[in-house]
Design an enzyme around this catalytic site. Sequence first.
Site, PDB file in Angstrom:
ATOM      1  CG  HIS A 158      -2.055  -0.927   1.163  1.00 58.84           C
ATOM      2  ND1 HIS A 158      -1.948  -2.226   1.581  1.00 58.84           N
ATOM      3  CD2 HIS A 158      -3.323  -0.774   0.706  1.00 58.84           C
ATOM      4  CE1 HIS A 158      -3.100  -2.852   1.388  1.00 58.84           C
ATOM      5  NE2 HIS A 158      -3.959  -1.991   0.846  1.00 58.84           N
ATOM      6  CE  LYS A 162      -3.820  -0.490   4.860  1.00 60.27           C
ATOM      7  NZ  LYS A 162      -5.087   0.145   5.291  1.00 60.27           N
TER       8      LYS A 162
HETATM    9  N1  LIG Z   1     -12.728  -1.147   3.095  1.00 60.07           N
HETATM   10  C1  LIG Z   1     -12.173  -0.684   1.965  1.00 60.07           C
HETATM   11  O1  LIG Z   1     -12.531  -1.061   0.841  1.00 60.07           O
HETATM   12  C2  LIG Z   1     -11.123   0.386   2.092  1.00 60.07           C
HETATM   13  C3  LIG Z   1     -10.549   0.959   0.956  1.00 60.07           C
HETATM   14  C4  LIG Z   1      -9.669   2.028   1.114  1.00 60.07           C
HETATM   15  C5  LIG Z   1      -9.359   2.491   2.396  1.00 60.07           C
HETATM   16  N2  LIG Z   1      -9.930   1.898   3.465  1.00 60.07           N
HETATM   17  C6  LIG Z   1      -9.718   2.384   4.831  1.00 60.07           C
HETATM   18  O2  LIG Z   1     -10.384   3.625   4.966  1.00 60.07           O
HETATM   19  C7  LIG Z   1      -9.757   4.412   5.980  1.00 60.07           C
HETATM   20  C8  LIG Z   1      -9.437   5.795   5.438  1.00 60.07           C
HETATM   21  O3  LIG Z   1      -8.481   5.688   4.400  1.00 60.07           O
HETATM   22  P1  LIG Z   1      -7.961   6.979   3.613  1.00 60.07           P
HETATM   23  O4  LIG Z   1      -6.846   6.530   2.750  1.00 60.07           O
HETATM   24  O5  LIG Z   1      -9.126   7.691   3.008  1.00 60.07           O
HETATM   25  O6  LIG Z   1      -7.377   7.832   4.842  1.00 60.07           O
HETATM   26  P2  LIG Z   1      -7.227   9.422   4.974  1.00 60.07           P
HETATM   27  O7  LIG Z   1      -6.274   9.636   6.095  1.00 60.07           O
HETATM   28  O8  LIG Z   1      -6.938  10.021   3.639  1.00 60.07           O
HETATM   29  O9  LIG Z   1      -8.692   9.906   5.397  1.00 60.07           O
HETATM   30  C9  LIG Z   1      -9.243   9.717   6.674  1.00 60.07           C
HETATM   31  C10 LIG Z   1     -10.199  10.864   6.902  1.00 60.07           C
HETATM   32  O10 LIG Z   1     -10.933  10.641   8.096  1.00 60.07           O
HETATM   33  C11 LIG Z   1     -11.014  11.886   8.758  1.00 60.07           C
HETATM   34  N3  LIG Z   1     -11.333  11.699  10.170  1.00 60.07           N
HETATM   35  C12 LIG Z   1     -10.561  11.151  11.137  1.00 60.07           C
HETATM   36  N4  LIG Z   1     -11.199  11.233  12.318  1.00 60.07           N
HETATM   37  C13 LIG Z   1     -12.395  11.855  12.074  1.00 60.07           C
HETATM   38  C14 LIG Z   1     -13.503  12.248  12.889  1.00 60.07           C
HETATM   39  N5  LIG Z   1     -13.507  12.024  14.204  1.00 60.07           N
HETATM   40  N6  LIG Z   1     -14.558  12.859  12.292  1.00 60.07           N
HETATM   41  C15 LIG Z   1     -14.584  13.071  10.965  1.00 60.07           C
HETATM   42  N7  LIG Z   1     -13.560  12.735  10.147  1.00 60.07           N
HETATM   43  C16 LIG Z   1     -12.490  12.139  10.708  1.00 60.07           C
HETATM   44  C17 LIG Z   1      -9.649  12.537   8.532  1.00 60.07           C
HETATM   45  O11 LIG Z   1      -9.679  13.935   8.806  1.00 60.07           O
HETATM   46  C18 LIG Z   1      -9.473  12.229   7.056  1.00 60.07           C
HETATM   47  O12 LIG Z   1     -10.123  13.172   6.238  1.00 60.07           O
HETATM   48  C19 LIG Z   1      -8.519   3.590   6.405  1.00 60.07           C
HETATM   49  O13 LIG Z   1      -8.840   2.833   7.551  1.00 60.07           O
HETATM   50  C20 LIG Z   1      -8.292   2.661   5.220  1.00 60.07           C
HETATM   51  O14 LIG Z   1      -7.605   1.509   5.533  1.00 60.07           O
HETATM   52  C21 LIG Z   1     -10.785   0.857   3.343  1.00 60.07           C
HETATM   53  O1  LIG Z   2      -5.598   2.658   1.227  1.00 61.85           O
HETATM   54  C1  LIG Z   2      -5.922   1.910   2.161  1.00 61.85           C
HETATM   55  O2  LIG Z   2      -5.700   2.194   3.352  1.00 61.85           O
HETATM   56  C2  LIG Z   2      -6.623   0.638   1.855  1.00 61.85           C
HETATM   57  N1  LIG Z   2      -7.121  -0.010   2.862  1.00 61.85           N
HETATM   58  C3  LIG Z   2      -7.853  -1.227   2.789  1.00 61.85           C
HETATM   59  C4  LIG Z   2      -7.130  -2.318   3.542  1.00 61.85           C
HETATM   60  O3  LIG Z   2      -6.614  -2.055   4.652  1.00 61.85           O
HETATM   61  O4  LIG Z   2      -7.084  -3.454   3.069  1.00 61.85           O
HETATM   62  C5  LIG Z   2      -8.232  -1.627   1.383  1.00 61.85           C
HETATM   63  C6  LIG Z   2      -7.194  -1.267   0.366  1.00 61.85           C
HETATM   64  C7  LIG Z   2      -6.794   0.205   0.459  1.00 61.85           C
END
Ligand SMILES: NC(=O)c1ccc[n+]([C@@H]2O[C@H](COP(=O)([O-])OP(=O)(O)OC[C@H]3O[C@@H](n4cnc5c(N)ncnc54)[C@H](O)[C@@H]3O)[C@@H](O)[C@H]2O)c1
Ligand SMILES: O=C(O)C1=N[C@H](C(=O)O)CCC1
Length: 269
Positions: A158, A162
């Site tokens: 990643h 991350k």
């Molecule tokens: N399940 C999936 O398919 C998938 C895919 C991508 C990312 N993710 C996960 O999503 C999460 C976010 O990833 P990202 O790359 O967008 O991160 P990022 O750091 O770019 O964004 C996180 C956002 O959450 C906000 N935030 C944090 N605490 C908050 C609160 N109390 N109130 C409101 N907003 C708040 C931050 O200010 C930021 O804008 C991670 O846990 C990542 O692993 C999951």
């Molecule tokens: O960008 C990230 O953070 C991602 N989080 C998810 C994970 O933890 O597997 C999905 C892929 C991107």
Amino acid sequence: MTDKPGIVITGASGRMGQMLIRTVLDSDKARLVGVVERAGHDWVGQDIGAAMGGAAIGVTVTDDALEAFSKAQAVIDFTAPEATLEFAALAAQARAVHVIGTTGMSEAQIARLEPAARHAVIVRAGNMSLGVNLLVQLTKKVAAALDEDFDIEVIEAHHHHKVDAPSGTALMLGEAAAEGRGVTLADVSDSGRDGITGARKRGDIGFSAIRGGDIVGEHDVLFAAAGERIVLRHMATDRAIFARGALKAALWGQGKDPGQYDMMDVLGL
Ligand SMILES: NC(=O)c1ccc[n+]([C@@H]2O[C@H](COP(=O)([O-])OP(=O)(O)OC[C@H]3O[C@@H](n4cnc5c(N)ncnc54)[C@H](O)[C@@H]3O)[C@@H](O)[C@H]2O)c1
Ligand SMILES: O=C(O)C1=N[C@H](C(=O)O)CCC1
């Protein structure tokens, strides 16, 4: 008035938050009714269209999650574990479907979702893409077909921002491999090897994490035996795949009984 479900996106300025906002705005099946950011963030009080560098769209970024959720049929939340727990309670209060993409939640934190799931639908998955959820099923099948002569390793890569490892996806794949093999992941998981670790233990499921540059998300499940190797691979090149899955989950959850669901339920896999 329209009967399209109203969606609130949390973490509006985040990598996934912005992708989710674009996905909902582009959809003809849902409408964007609110966007939430953490208190003190620069974007709070600004129009989200303008904050994202485009034209104003008439939706203002707020730090008042409950007020935003009270106008919504679904909340899509890709933020951070403690924020997600707070949002789960508020989404349940508003009886809105809560789609959780946040990863890095501990077992104790996941258990804290249960009270909210008594009142509202929660759909949670470490990866919302169709491809990864298919890979999970394939991993389970391959693991069930092979014995412990095949060492199972999950390798993920990643971007350098991350914060959690192994990734949520890697854990889903590890769980699937363990289930296929008829064991409990916690009993066989081996992550974070460093130093004189000793030889690999037969039956262990290993995890390795690479962090670098702008890698969106790559996952290999390696089955390695004497004389042959099988590799199952998923490569994400665009965060839109996660956002599309999350919106699908938000729409699928409408009218479902309260409880906890995952993308296997949504995709019927
Ligand atoms: N399940 C999936 O398919 C998938 C895919 C991508 C990312 N993710 C996960 O999503 C999460 C976010 O990833 P990202 O790359 O967008 O991160 P990022 O750091 O770019 O964004 C996180 C956002 O959450 C906000 N935030 C944090 N605490 C908050 C609160 N109390 N109130 C409101 N907003 C708040 C931050 O200010 C930021 O804008 C991670 O846990 C990542 O692993 C999951
Ligand atoms: O960008 C990230 O953070 C991602 N989080 C998810 C994970 O933890 O597997 C999905 C892929 C991107």
